[in-house]
Design an enzyme around this catalytic site. Structure first.
Site, PDB file in Angstrom:
ATOM      1  N   GLU A  21      49.097   8.386  34.913  1.00  0.00           N
ATOM      2  CA  GLU A  21      47.956   9.140  35.440  1.00  0.00           C
ATOM      3  C   GLU A  21      48.409  10.125  36.517  1.00  0.00           C
ATOM      4  O   GLU A  21      47.974  11.278  36.553  1.00  0.00           O
ATOM      5  CB  GLU A  21      46.909   8.194  36.053  1.00  0.00           C
ATOM      6  CG  GLU A  21      46.178   7.343  35.040  1.00  0.00           C
ATOM      7  CD  GLU A  21      45.091   6.485  35.687  1.00  0.00           C
ATOM      8  OE1 GLU A  21      44.546   6.866  36.723  1.00  0.00           O
ATOM      9  OE2 GLU A  21      44.799   5.422  35.129  1.00  0.00           O
TER      10      GLU A  21
ATOM     11  N   ARG B 254      19.196   7.639  41.705  1.00  0.00           N
ATOM     12  CA  ARG B 254      20.524   8.251  41.542  1.00  0.00           C
ATOM     13  C   ARG B 254      20.482   9.755  41.741  1.00  0.00           C
ATOM     14  O   ARG B 254      21.401  10.358  42.292  1.00  0.00           O
ATOM     15  CB  ARG B 254      21.072   7.960  40.142  1.00  0.00           C
ATOM     16  CG  ARG B 254      21.523   6.532  39.986  1.00  0.00           C
ATOM     17  CD  ARG B 254      22.039   6.268  38.595  1.00  0.00           C
ATOM     18  NE  ARG B 254      22.372   4.874  38.478  1.00  0.00           N
ATOM     19  CZ  ARG B 254      23.554   4.351  38.792  1.00  0.00           C
ATOM     20  NH1 ARG B 254      24.521   5.129  39.224  1.00  0.00           N
ATOM     21  NH2 ARG B 254      23.776   3.072  38.684  1.00  0.00           N
TER      22      ARG B 254
ATOM     23  N   ASN C  99      37.461  14.292  34.694  1.00  0.00           N
ATOM     24  CA  ASN C  99      37.673  12.882  35.028  1.00  0.00           C
ATOM     25  C   ASN C  99      39.001  12.409  34.443  1.00  0.00           C
ATOM     26  O   ASN C  99      39.508  12.992  33.473  1.00  0.00           O
ATOM     27  CB  ASN C  99      36.538  12.039  34.434  1.00  0.00           C
ATOM     28  CG  ASN C  99      36.643  10.561  34.805  1.00  0.00           C
ATOM     29  OD1 ASN C  99      36.998  10.202  35.931  1.00  0.00           O
ATOM     30  ND2 ASN C  99      36.346   9.690  33.847  1.00  0.00           N
TER      31      ASN C  99
ATOM     32  N   GLU D   6      27.214  14.083  29.307  1.00  0.00           N
ATOM     33  CA  GLU D   6      26.216  13.021  29.502  1.00  0.00           C
ATOM     34  C   GLU D   6      26.671  11.690  28.923  1.00  0.00           C
ATOM     35  O   GLU D   6      26.383  10.634  29.460  1.00  0.00           O
ATOM     36  CB  GLU D   6      24.888  13.418  28.854  1.00  0.00           C
ATOM     37  CG  GLU D   6      24.150  14.473  29.656  1.00  0.00           C
ATOM     38  CD  GLU D   6      22.773  14.765  29.093  1.00  0.00           C
ATOM     39  OE1 GLU D   6      22.162  13.857  28.511  1.00  0.00           O
ATOM     40  OE2 GLU D   6      22.335  15.913  29.245  1.00  0.00           O
TER      41      GLU D   6
ATOM     42  N   HIS E 214      40.655   8.872  32.828  1.00  0.00           N
ATOM     43  CA  HIS E 214      40.222   7.579  32.310  1.00  0.00           C
ATOM     44  C   HIS E 214      41.449   6.809  31.812  1.00  0.00           C
ATOM     45  O   HIS E 214      42.288   7.365  31.102  1.00  0.00           O
ATOM     46  CB  HIS E 214      39.234   7.799  31.153  1.00  0.00           C
ATOM     47  CG  HIS E 214      38.750   6.513  30.569  1.00  0.00           C
ATOM     48  ND1 HIS E 214      37.805   5.727  31.202  1.00  0.00           N
ATOM     49  CD2 HIS E 214      39.075   5.859  29.433  1.00  0.00           C
ATOM     50  CE1 HIS E 214      37.585   4.654  30.465  1.00  0.00           C
ATOM     51  NE2 HIS E 214      38.339   4.699  29.388  1.00  0.00           N
TER      52      HIS E 214
ATOM     53  N   ASN F  29      45.240   8.575  42.704  1.00  0.00           N
ATOM     54  CA  ASN F  29      45.201   9.832  41.943  1.00  0.00           C
ATOM     55  C   ASN F  29      44.931  11.020  42.855  1.00  0.00           C
ATOM     56  O   ASN F  29      45.493  12.097  42.657  1.00  0.00           O
ATOM     57  CB  ASN F  29      44.147   9.757  40.828  1.00  0.00           C
ATOM     58  CG  ASN F  29      44.697   9.078  39.597  1.00  0.00           C
ATOM     59  OD1 ASN F  29      45.506   9.650  38.871  1.00  0.00           O
ATOM     60  ND2 ASN F  29      44.285   7.841  39.377  1.00  0.00           N
TER      61      ASN F  29
ATOM     62  N   ARG G 104      30.562   5.794  40.340  1.00  0.00           N
ATOM     63  CA  ARG G 104      29.138   6.002  40.140  1.00  0.00           C
ATOM     64  C   ARG G 104      28.942   6.656  38.789  1.00  0.00           C
ATOM     65  O   ARG G 104      29.631   7.645  38.475  1.00  0.00           O
ATOM     66  CB  ARG G 104      28.552   6.962  41.192  1.00  0.00           C
ATOM     67  CG  ARG G 104      28.715   6.546  42.618  1.00  0.00           C
ATOM     68  CD  ARG G 104      27.846   5.398  43.012  1.00  0.00           C
ATOM     69  NE  ARG G 104      26.418   5.681  42.916  1.00  0.00           N
ATOM     70  CZ  ARG G 104      25.482   4.743  42.947  1.00  0.00           C
ATOM     71  NH1 ARG G 104      25.833   3.476  43.044  1.00  0.00           N
ATOM     72  NH2 ARG G 104      24.212   5.050  42.871  1.00  0.00           N
ATOM     73  N   VAL G 105      28.018   6.128  38.017  1.00  0.00           N
ATOM     74  CA  VAL G 105      27.658   6.811  36.772  1.00  0.00           C
ATOM     75  C   VAL G 105      26.788   8.004  37.159  1.00  0.00           C
ATOM     76  O   VAL G 105      25.862   7.871  37.953  1.00  0.00           O
ATOM     77  CB  VAL G 105      26.890   5.861  35.834  1.00  0.00           C
ATOM     78  CG1 VAL G 105      26.386   6.595  34.607  1.00  0.00           C
ATOM     79  CG2 VAL G 105      27.793   4.708  35.417  1.00  0.00           C
ATOM     80  N   LEU G 106      27.127   9.159  36.619  1.00  0.00           N
ATOM     81  CA  LEU G 106      26.404  10.382  36.996  1.00  0.00           C
ATOM     82  C   LEU G 106      25.259  10.644  36.019  1.00  0.00           C
ATOM     83  O   LEU G 106      25.389  10.401  34.821  1.00  0.00           O
ATOM     84  CB  LEU G 106      27.372  11.561  37.012  1.00  0.00           C
ATOM     85  CG  LEU G 106      28.475  11.435  38.071  1.00  0.00           C
ATOM     86  CD1 LEU G 106      29.606  12.418  37.814  1.00  0.00           C
ATOM     87  CD2 LEU G 106      27.905  11.631  39.479  1.00  0.00           C
TER      88      LEU G 106
HETATM   89  C1  GRF Z   1      42.299   4.979  37.856  1.00  0.00           C
HETATM   90  O1  GRF Z   1      42.772   3.968  37.041  1.00  0.00           O
HETATM   91  C2  GRF Z   1      41.507   5.961  37.044  1.00  0.00           C
HETATM   92  O2  GRF Z   1      41.941   6.083  35.736  1.00  0.00           O
HETATM   93  C3  GRF Z   1      40.124   5.368  37.056  1.00  0.00           C
HETATM   94  O3  GRF Z   1      39.985   4.795  38.329  1.00  0.00           O
HETATM   95  C4  GRF Z   1      41.270   4.468  38.854  1.00  0.00           C
HETATM   96  C5  GRF Z   1      41.370   5.136  40.185  1.00  0.00           C
HETATM   97  O4  GRF Z   1      42.508   4.732  40.909  1.00  0.00           O
HETATM   98  N1  GRF Z   1      39.140   6.368  36.750  1.00  0.00           N
HETATM   99  P1  GRF Z   1      42.895   5.474  42.264  1.00  0.00           P
HETATM  100  O5  GRF Z   1      41.737   5.277  43.221  1.00  0.00           O
HETATM  101  O6  GRF Z   1      43.118   6.909  41.951  1.00  0.00           O
HETATM  102  O7  GRF Z   1      44.126   4.800  42.739  1.00  0.00           O
END
Ligand code: GRF
Length: 188
Positions: A173, A64, A106, A141, A108, A15, A90-92
């Site tokens: 994505e 953390r 983010n 959060e 997802h 990504n 990491r969970v923030l």
């Molecule tokens: C992706 O599937 C994204 O949706 C998730 O983590 C993965 C990251 O993949 N949050 P990359 O490192 O960008 O290839």
């Protein structure tokens, strides 16, 4: 003015690559930070002449916030406007999320609010969903629950497996994230 973006990663960074490759007319990636020292995504940053930083979480143990204070200092010193999480594992804590309220984005791999958390492809199949996809959202959060900035969807086929879904969602994505990040950056 282009928004100064930091991308946080922990792994392969596909990504991140999509965000780099997109026409960056609304944002400029000025730093990439990884909590994993050998993350492949760091090489993608270096290849694009973007500052590649590492911040190992391990020396901070269970604290953390201490890790995040350090991360925050790195970001503040580079005058970051907007953070894009891209596979940052990491969970923030509320400390960090609140410090970057409305400035933390983010991606997802599910059609939120369906399937927040992990193993989204397995769960979409097990639930008998007819479609699946990905979501770009603001981080709050509560995990994977912030305002949705955009989604991309696709049908699930009878012979799909978690692996085939993962592959097709990832392609979505790479198209969705740069568009949403740019659109959001323009509103700031
Ligand atoms: C992706 O599937 C994204 O949706 C998730 O983590 C993965 C990251 O993949 N949050 P990359 O490192 O960008 O290839």
């Amino acid at each position: 003015m282009k928004k100064r973006v930091a991308v946080l990663i922990s792994g392969r960074g596909s990504n991140l690559q999509a965000l780099i490759d997109a026409e960056q007319d609304a944002y400029e990636i000025v730093a990439v930070v990884s909590n994993i020292l050998c993350a492949a995504g760091l090489d993608r940053a270096r290849a694009a002449d973007i500052e590649a930083l590492t911040l190992d979480h391990k020396p901070f143990g269970k604290d953390r916030e201490a890790f995040e204070r350090e991360l925050n200092a790195l970001l503040q010193s580079r005058k970051i406007d907007l953070i894009a999480l891209a596979g940052f594992m990491r969970v923030l804590t509320p400390y960090f999320v609140n410090a970057w309220q409305e400035r933390l984005v983010n991606i997802h791999p599910s059609l939120l609010p369906k399937f927040p958390g992990t193993k989204t492809h397995e769960r979409a199949l097990a639930a008998g969903e007819s479609e699946h996809g990905c979501t770009v959202h603001l981080v709050t959060e509560e995990i994977d629950a912030g305002r949705i900035l955009g989604q991309a969807r696709m049908p699930i086929h009878a012979d799909d497996t978690p692996e085939t879904l993962a592959e097709r969602v990832l392609t979505l994505e790479h198209n969705l994230y740069p568009r949403c990040l740019a659109d959001y950056a323009r509103t700031l």
